[in-house]
Design an enzyme around this catalytic site. Sequence first.
Site, PDB file in Angstrom:
ATOM      1  CB  SER A 152      -0.843  -0.023   1.274  1.00 44.76           C
ATOM      2  OG  SER A 152      -1.309   1.276   1.582  1.00 44.76           O
ATOM      3  CE1 TYR A 164      -3.748  -2.560   5.014  1.00 46.09           C
ATOM      4  CE2 TYR A 164      -2.785  -0.408   4.610  1.00 46.09           C
ATOM      5  CZ  TYR A 164      -3.476  -1.516   4.159  1.00 46.09           C
ATOM      6  OH  TYR A 164      -3.892  -1.566   2.849  1.00 46.09           O
ATOM      7  CE  LYS A 168      -1.280  -3.979   2.675  1.00 46.60           C
ATOM      8  NZ  LYS A 168      -1.592  -5.276   2.046  1.00 46.60           N
TER       9      LYS A 168
END
Length: 304
Positions: A152, A164, A168
């Site tokens: 991302s 997150y 990532k």
Amino acid sequence: MGNFLAGKVVAVTGAGRGIGRAVALAAAAEGARVVVNDYGVAVDGASPAGEVAEAVVKEIEAAGGHAVAVADDISTMAGGQRVVDVALSSYGRLDGVVCVAGILRERMLFNMTEEEWDPVVATHLKGTFTVFRAASAVMRRQRAGTLIGFTSGNHQGSVSQANYSAAKGGIISLVRSAALGLHKYGVTANAVAPVARTRMSAGVPTELAEIGEPEDVAALVVYLLSDAAREQGITGQVYTVAGAKIAVWAQPRELRAAYAAGGWTVERIAEFLPGSVGVDPMPMLERLREMEEAAAEGRRPNAQ
Ligand SMILES: NC(=O)c1ccc[n+]([C@@H]2O[C@H](COP(=O)([O-])OP(=O)(O)OC[C@H]3O[C@@H](n4cnc5c(N)ncnc54)[C@H](O)[C@@H]3O)[C@@H](O)[C@H]2O)c1
């Protein structure tokens, strides 16, 4: 229907919804036989439901394609292995894996709990490892194959998704390690950073100027899985696809260096570092400043 993936077998995790579903449908439409994996969970990873993967298999079959469902949790070693085993037992080979499965548990770092950190890192980062681990052993024997991870733009950092973002970033390093470690066996590895309208992106609070549909992302993934991309030697890359835009990210490299004969002391670093090595401004921090200014002035920030 095209034939970019004619004769190939491709496994897609998180293929029950959103981008993964579009990838599975596009791969099948381009001639691949597809393993459709999805644990069927909510955005936060709760409440698994097996029928989500099966529904996409039915869609592929209705369109004249071939697919098989695996409803396992890819954050476990057994789940990752099963995705690969089902490809081999159903179709006898495995040419590509696409690790799309993901969840979100948003919280500011200073409030984040272990229950918010662990499942997010386990689904994204370990969930890419479990499938890459099992698939790479098969691809090494085959002397061919393609591994695709999903990252991302948030790998640059995130205000309220440290879990997150860290996962990532880890996926990019995992992909680059796979590209290096499997190069001599003819296996490629790349990462995709998508921006597409799904249930996951529906929760993004800021307006996104560049956003597309899951089908845009699927087209890029199909290309990366194809012999056309392999013939170009594309490996170790990170691509963003956001609607009409496709972009390649820079490889990390040192920007500026300074050297001290006789070694560094804190005093010499304090004297040298600001002027000679300096900093590399953080684009996400600039964006944050813009948003804070807009909030202070009571207006909406410009679209990203
Ligand atoms: N949508 C975007 O704009 C965007 C932006 C950046 C990154 N991404 C990444 O793209 C990927 C797909 O996102 P999406 O927007 O399609 O999300 P989505 O929520 O629509 O789909 C994710 C799917 O993964 C499945 N899943 C979750 N945990 C799983 C597990 N342990 N095992 C197997 N399946 C599991 C879910 O059931 C769901 O069907 C994610 O990795 C996400 O982080 C998306």
